[in-house]
Design an enzyme around this catalytic site. Structure first.
Site, mmCIF file in Angstrom:
data_model
loop_
_atom_site.group_PDB
_atom_site.id
_atom_site.type_symbol
_atom_site.label_atom_id
_atom_site.label_comp_id
_atom_site.label_asym_id
_atom_site.label_seq_id
_atom_site.Cartn_x
_atom_site.Cartn_y
_atom_site.Cartn_z
ATOM 1 N N TYR A 50 0.836 -1.198 0.149
ATOM 2 C CA TYR A 50 -0.062 -0.119 -0.056
ATOM 3 C C TYR A 50 0.931 1.157 0.105
ATOM 4 O O TYR A 50 2.085 1.170 0.165
ATOM 5 C CB TYR A 50 -1.168 -0.310 1.039
ATOM 6 C CG TYR A 50 -0.733 -0.182 2.626
ATOM 7 C CD1 TYR A 50 0.764 0.202 3.167
ATOM 8 C CD2 TYR A 50 -1.703 -0.481 3.639
ATOM 9 C CE1 TYR A 50 0.625 0.036 4.272
ATOM 10 C CE2 TYR A 50 -1.343 -0.767 4.895
ATOM 11 C CZ TYR A 50 -0.209 -0.346 5.413
ATOM 12 O OH TYR A 50 0.142 -0.384 6.703
ATOM 13 N N GLU A 51 0.105 2.279 0.053
ATOM 14 C CA GLU A 51 0.795 3.670 -0.296
ATOM 15 C C GLU A 51 1.759 3.705 -1.391
ATOM 16 O O GLU A 51 2.875 4.299 -1.234
ATOM 17 C CB GLU A 51 1.512 4.141 1.021
ATOM 18 C CG GLU A 51 1.841 5.596 1.216
ATOM 19 C CD GLU A 51 0.421 6.357 1.483
ATOM 20 O OE1 GLU A 51 0.434 7.078 0.754
ATOM 21 O OE2 GLU A 51 -0.347 5.822 2.438
#
Lengths: 592, 592
Positions: free
Chosen positions: B434-435
């Site tokens: 993620y990110e």
């Protein structure tokens, strides 16, 4: 969720184009024509992709449940197990005398790849039965063989291995389980074993536990360990299943993966068993089947990588995200498929080139096992013993890494259980641990196998590499891309072995600090050799005007990737090995 | 189960001996004396090890439950969350004006390490609130700031980020969520968002969703995306929580890990929101906080590695198994502890040397962020922007690998959930995704950051390395073991950058095929620089007659390990990079 398809064409390529199994002179091999193996692989492919693969996620989600002392397997397992049994799959490479089909282990290995790739946790029920049956076959009395093997080869009765106890896994000399001899020649076994795969379940009429235990009064430590056959239900004189034995399930372990397999704490309370093999020679009895079992676990690493790759590939072709930096490739769609992006390619090529190389390595290992077992070839036996820790340790370490790479291709969708990508990672993880943790494999390789037979097996390996390079020195199709990198990598392996010889005598820690690196260095050279052999087979086929040129061109391109981008890892492993023990052992335990 | 202890001494060493935070001239830093930071770290250490760490396994086991449209968090979360809020921890480095404590981000980062190491899934509830508050702080109107920040800084209201939709994650230009402008200046937001961490829960009075959406009639693709504040409950004019907004939870995702955090499918059905920042400049608003958020995720990778290492170390010291090959070290016990074995040492040193190096790297990055934000230092801003994808991608990739190594130390006990080793692996895995998945970080690094500012930031990095080596050329304590290897590694990084410059113009795939390798190469050089700086700090302290000599000797020994055994990976990454795109892009999609 994507699906699994058995890569039968790739398997046939290794069996026939590379290993040329029909050309070998092993008893039983004469029937291994491509038509025959193709038919077997196709049948296994259908069963595994259509029946077993859909159960894989079910097993993961439902897991096993302990109810009233009996383990209930996930929905659908029993019916599928019956189908597998009825097809005769569990005993493909077992002797006809006991109901097997007598095929060589290399074909059994290829079939087992599909089983493990489609449903690893499920496959362990009959996989472990195969292992236990092999031990009885090698060490049992005629009565034991006649009593157990016919039932185990059909999986009417399944098998387990009971080694680990709460306080000892690798160091089995610390074992506490006792086997007290009785006047009738049987033993009463008492103790607790943990991490027992397929320890209990509802898919067979009986479960045959092979249990390591100590006979009171025997030698201390590992030299006092014996192996026993302890059935869940006693066997009547007529061979039928009788009363319950003193065997019970303490609990089911909650694990990271392989939820479909029942991992049990097993309690033995004066359970009646018979000695398998000789008193106090239990470890030897276990070790004779260790090569087979460890190659089987290496196969699990490869199989999980292979299935995960198929899922990732399907996703990479379907998922539209971003545009190719060199120009749109899907102008009519809102975006290009993931597979256009170089870093996705890199990941897929890492996976593909590992999987195909490792497949050849595993099949070669099984082929050597056949030569060792069926033709009594001592050189083959030495070579496969040397390479077994590499097959187990390197292939499961790398196989796990590849499942992680496959999961990464899915982005966020790989982290949720829905897509199946996480399960491959979680299931593959155990293969690095059981049947001897990979650090123990590395220790076995460097501390034992490397010097075994006066170094003859390792010299034999170097000779195979050297001869192959020499024989093909004029082959322009593979010289620069395959043979030259293989030569360099092989030199790194030799230099590492030399380093151990020169420094390990002074201080064994200089060798053991580099054991894991050596295992990986060896693994890369082995895969480099496999790719060189596959490169030659592919270029020979192309030169001979093979009709399926694209297939062979793809092999060459995949091999070039491995040689260019994966094989150079050997230099790093050597560099680490040559730093020895100084930085590894610098700290006292309390400084950590 | 082993326990987590905050490594406050190691943290202080980096803050004061290495970064010398009090000596910098950043507003607010004058209060950062060692006594002060020590007190803050000790308090945070107590809270995280005593209150949060015990909740980590609870959160994993129980997970979150969706009941009547509301998410229920695991037992004990709410009470602990209240304790965290009351301690003011979520707003440690936020402006006093809105209720924060105005400390620099480098101290916030150190504290966040402990939070994340002790209970990652739990920490995300206030961690994401911090991120959302940062966005409002940077782009909000005065009314928005006054309305939301005081409540968010106390976590009376928590925050989320809503970017991903089912069909688009990385490629947000494909987004379908709509925001239709209303006469009163607000917008009605409609669409579905997925993978929303902390999307709903029962620990706060309101949830402030930051939602990316398109205003109809705006530009196509990513240029038409705007950012909106959409609260779960509308806010009354007096600032109190009012009626429900059109926001609902579609479902909770089943994930591989971070079970204690509620990962939601969020449905927005004409939910009322206000524009945050400018129309169609939503991505810019998101990006201003991206550096902070990505460093935060890098921290999760480090934190999981650090906690997993502590568990593995405790196990390696306690578990008796086998004997040291150089002679028994525990003659009174039945066996020696695992830590005597070289391959276990190798694994622990891999972990320890990575963790301490990465910690310095992360704190340095946060220190640069402080310089950029609080002193408006453009060079610091350029440097931290360049290194952000390395911090995120390298540290989470390696951090995950280290949790796997830690798990391996446990053998079979690492695979069962009871010991906690598996959870670190499963939780750490998400940080690579993620990110911005790590492949996207590598793309950002090679495709954008490397050439940004005319290459000034990367030149600045090389200058820092070069200057450090030059300034310390006469320092015999670190020359051979630290500076020489750093010099070699740095040359590899330069050669890789040169390769991209020379070949990427002809064909960008030559650069992008090596992007992940470059990210790792960069990461290793950065950690090499950190270890060289730590080596110097340690040898300076020893030369000055520091009372705790053993601590500094341990630092030097750990650094020597990194330089000798980990840093040489740079040569492999360079070798791969220099093979370019040819083997990576050789196959057509249908050849896979």
């Amino acid at each position: 969720m994507p699906s699994y398809t058995a890569p039968t064409k790739d398997m046939q390529f290794i069996l026939h184009d590379v290993l040329k199994v029909t050309a070998s002179s092993i008893p039983g091999y004469d029937e291994l024509e491509a038509d025959f193996t193709g038919a077997v692989l196709e049948e296994a492919g259908k069963l595994t992709s259509q029946v077993l693969a859909p159960l894989n996620a079910v097993g993961d989600k439902e897991g096993c449940v302990l109810e009233n002392g009996v383990v209930r397997t996930p929905a659908g397992f029993k019916a599928a197990f019956d189908q597998v049994r009825e097809g005769g799959w569990p005993a493909l490479d077992m002797p006809e005398q006991y109901g097997g089909q007598n095929m060589p282990s290399v074909l059994g290995t290829a079939v087992s790849e599909m089983f493990s790739a489609s449903a690893m946790a499920f496959t362990m029920y009959h996989g472990l039965t195969h292992g236990a049956a092999s031990a009885i076959l090698a060490h049992g009395t005629d009565v034991q063989k006649d009593t157990y093997l016919p039932k185990m080869l059909t999986c009417d009765w399944t098998g387990t291995m009971n080694l680990t106890e709460p306080h000892c896994g690798t160091d089995l000399g610390l074992m506490r389980t006792k086997a007290v001899p009785q006047d009738d020649g049987t033993f009463l076994v008492t103790g607790q074993k943990i991490f027992i795969s397929s320890g209990d379940h509802d898919m067979s009429d009986n479960i045959v536990h092979l249990v390591l235990a100590k006979i009171p009064g025997g030698p201390d430590g590992i030299k006092g360990v014996s192996l026993f056959i302890v059935p869940k239900y006693n066997i009547n004189d007529d061979g039928s299943v009788g009363s319950g034995n003193g065997v019970s399930v303490g609990m089911l372990e909650e694990k990271m993966g392989i939820h479909g397999n029942s991992t049990c704490v097993m309690n033995f309370d004066e359970a009646r068993g018979t000695l398998l093999g000789e008193e106090h020679k239990g470890m030897r009895a276990m070790f004779t089947m260790m090569n087979e079992a460890r190659i089987g676990v290496g196969m699990q690493g490869l199989a999980q990588a292979s299935a995960a790759y198929q899922y990732a590939l399907e996703y990479a072709k379907d998922r539209l995200q971003g545009r190719a930096v060199t120009g749109t490739e899907n102008p009519d769609g809102p975006a290009d498929p993931l597979i256009v992006h170089p870093d996705i390619r890199r990941s897929l090529m890492d996976q593909k080139s590992f999987i195909e190389g490792a497949r050849a390595f595993l099949y070669w290992g099984s082929n050597l096992l056949d030569q060792a077992h069926r033709s009594g070839d001592k050189d083959a036996d030495g070579l496969v013993s040397l390479m077994t820790p590499v097959i187990k340790g390197f292939v499961t370490d790398q196989g796990f890494d590849m499942t992680v790479q496959a999961q990464q291709v899915f982005g966020g969708h790989g982290y949720i259980e829905e897509t199946g990508a996480s399960q491959f990672v979680r299931d593959a993880r155990i293969a690095m641990i059981y049947e001897g943790a990979n650090g123990v494999q590395a220790l076995d390789l460097v501390g034992r196998k490397l010097a075994s037979g006066g170094g003859k097996p390792i010299m034999a390996f170097f000779d195979i590499v050297k001869s192959f390079i020499k024989e093909n020195a004029d082959n322009e199709a593979i010289k620069t891309d395959f043979l030259d990198p293989l030569k360099d990598a092989s030199k790194h392996l030799q230099a590492a072995a030399m380093y151990f010889m020169a420094n390990g005598m002074k201080n064994p820690n200089h060798a053991l600090s580099g054991s894991t690196d050596f295992m990986h260095l060896f693994g890369h050279v082995a895969l480099g050799l496999m790719w060189a052999r596959m490169g030659k087979a592919a270029s020979d086929a192309l030169a001979a005007g093979a009709s399926d040129a694209a297939f062979y061109e793809t092999k060459l391109a995949t091999g070039r990737y491995y040689m260019a981008r994966r094989l150079p890892a050997t230099a790093l492993h050597l560099a680490r090995i040559e730093t020895g023990a100084d930085t590894v052992m610098a700290l006292d335990a309390e400084q950590f």
